[in-house]
Enzyme design. Structure first.
Site, mmCIF file in Angstrom:
data_model
loop_
_atom_site.group_PDB
_atom_site.id
_atom_site.type_symbol
_atom_site.label_atom_id
_atom_site.label_comp_id
_atom_site.label_asym_id
_atom_site.label_seq_id
_atom_site.Cartn_x
_atom_site.Cartn_y
_atom_site.Cartn_z
ATOM 1 N N ARG A 161 0.850 -1.188 0.000
ATOM 2 C CA ARG A 161 0.000 0.000 0.000
ATOM 3 C C ARG A 161 0.886 1.239 0.000
ATOM 4 N NH1 ARG A 161 -4.665 -0.543 4.565
ATOM 5 N NH2 ARG A 161 -4.023 1.599 4.909
ATOM 6 N N ARG A 172 0.492 8.306 10.238
ATOM 7 C CA ARG A 172 -0.772 7.633 10.544
ATOM 8 C C ARG A 172 -0.863 7.303 12.027
ATOM 9 N NH1 ARG A 172 -0.200 2.835 6.700
ATOM 10 N NH2 ARG A 172 -2.157 2.074 7.567
HETATM 11 P P1 AMP Z 1 -7.161 2.167 6.698
HETATM 12 O O1 AMP Z 1 -7.308 1.231 5.547
HETATM 13 O O2 AMP Z 1 -8.258 2.058 7.711
HETATM 14 O O3 AMP Z 1 -5.782 2.117 7.318
HETATM 15 O O4 AMP Z 1 -7.310 3.642 6.095
HETATM 16 C C1 AMP Z 1 -6.403 4.147 5.137
HETATM 17 C C2 AMP Z 1 -6.561 5.648 5.012
HETATM 18 O O5 AMP Z 1 -7.885 5.960 4.571
HETATM 19 C C3 AMP Z 1 -6.393 6.441 6.310
HETATM 20 O O6 AMP Z 1 -5.036 6.693 6.625
HETATM 21 C C4 AMP Z 1 -7.168 7.707 5.983
HETATM 22 O O7 AMP Z 1 -6.438 8.551 5.118
HETATM 23 C C5 AMP Z 1 -8.353 7.158 5.202
HETATM 24 N N1 AMP Z 1 -9.476 6.793 6.101
HETATM 25 C C6 AMP Z 1 -9.988 5.559 6.338
HETATM 26 N N2 AMP Z 1 -11.006 5.618 7.193
HETATM 27 C C7 AMP Z 1 -11.158 6.927 7.522
HETATM 28 C C8 AMP Z 1 -12.033 7.641 8.389
HETATM 29 N N3 AMP Z 1 -12.973 7.007 9.119
HETATM 30 N N4 AMP Z 1 -11.894 8.990 8.468
HETATM 31 C C9 AMP Z 1 -10.969 9.648 7.746
HETATM 32 N N5 AMP Z 1 -10.092 9.042 6.932
HETATM 33 C C10 AMP Z 1 -10.181 7.680 6.806
#
Ligand code: AMP
Length: 222
Positions: A161, A172
């Site tokens: 990713r 993050r």
């Molecule tokens: P994840 O797959 O959950 O690690 O999400 C990857 C990225 O998507 C995050 O670092 C954020 O940039 C965005 N993202 C995912 N879920 C959210 C959320 N609930 N609110 C804001 N950004 C999100």
């Protein structure tokens, strides 16, 4: 059962969600996956979200809340429930989620807090590989694919990713500490928090929480 999966990036929310879905047919809703899908489609929403995702920042609340609202409305009412993975990510999203759910006569039953320590998080995220075609998760050491770079499930190409680079992981994690960790308290106050040791491998963790799901099914007559 309606669940929220909370925890830092790399805690194993996605891997645990896959195991829970396979066994209990609870729908897995990942806002990260939904956003990446929009990015892949080059939709207006995806183009807007892309720069936030790639820099490790949160995508603006209004975008994510709209996306999740539509998703929740589209789910069958008689299903086994759902797991929200990566949502809510801050206090505002947690409150809005409760409002949305109240409007459709639903609520969150439990928030599972996957607690993992930083060295484990870094090891997991830097070695994580994802199938571009079906989204299956691998790890170069912990869960290697049979053929290097190729998905065991569909033969698709595995890749890292874009936000799993060390610099972005750091951002993050900082965003998690500042914005997301405080909502643990939100669910604790509602008496819905369940803490799990996510330094353990996801299958071990899953085995430990299975009795909780079995008990829920038994008492809710599913
Ligand atoms: P994840 O797959 O959950 O690690 O999400 C990857 C990225 O998507 C995050 O670092 C954020 O940039 C965005 N993202 C995912 N879920 C959210 C959320 N609930 N609110 C804001 N950004 C999100």
């Amino acid at each position: 059962m309606n669940l929220v999966l909370l925890g830092p990036p790399g805690a194993g929310k996605g891997s645990l969600a896959n195991l829970i879905r396979e066994t209990y047919s609870i729908a897995h809703i990942s806002t990260g996956d939904m956003l990446r899908e929009e990015v892949g489609k080059n939709s207006d929403l995806g183009l807007e979200a892309k720069r936030f995702i790639e820099s490790g920042k949160l995508v603006p609340d209004d975008i994510v809340i709209k996306l999740i609202h539509q998703k929740l409305l589209s789910l069958p009412r008689q299903g086994e429930g759902y797991m929200l993975d990566g949502f809510p990510r801050n206090q505002k999203q947690a409150q809005q989620l409760d409002e949305i759910l109240e409007g459709i006569n639903q609520s969150i039953d439990t928030a599972c807090y996957l607690e993992a320590t930083l060295p484990i998080i870094l090891q997991r995220l830097t070695g994580r590989r994802v199938c571009r075609k079906c989204g299956a998760l691998f790890h170069i050491q912990n869960r290697p694919s049979k053929r290097e770079g190729i998905c065991d499930q569909c033969g698709g190409v595995l890749s890292q990713r874009t936000d799993d680079k060390e610099e972005t992981i750091k951002t993050r994690y900082e965003v998690y500490l500042k914005d997301t960790k405080p909502i643990i308290d939100y669910y604790q106050k509602q008496g819905k928090l369940r803490r799990c040791n996510a330094d353990e491998e996801s299958r071990e963790l899953f085995k430990k929480i299975m009795p909780f799901f079995d008990e829920y099914k038994r008492t809710h007559n599913h």
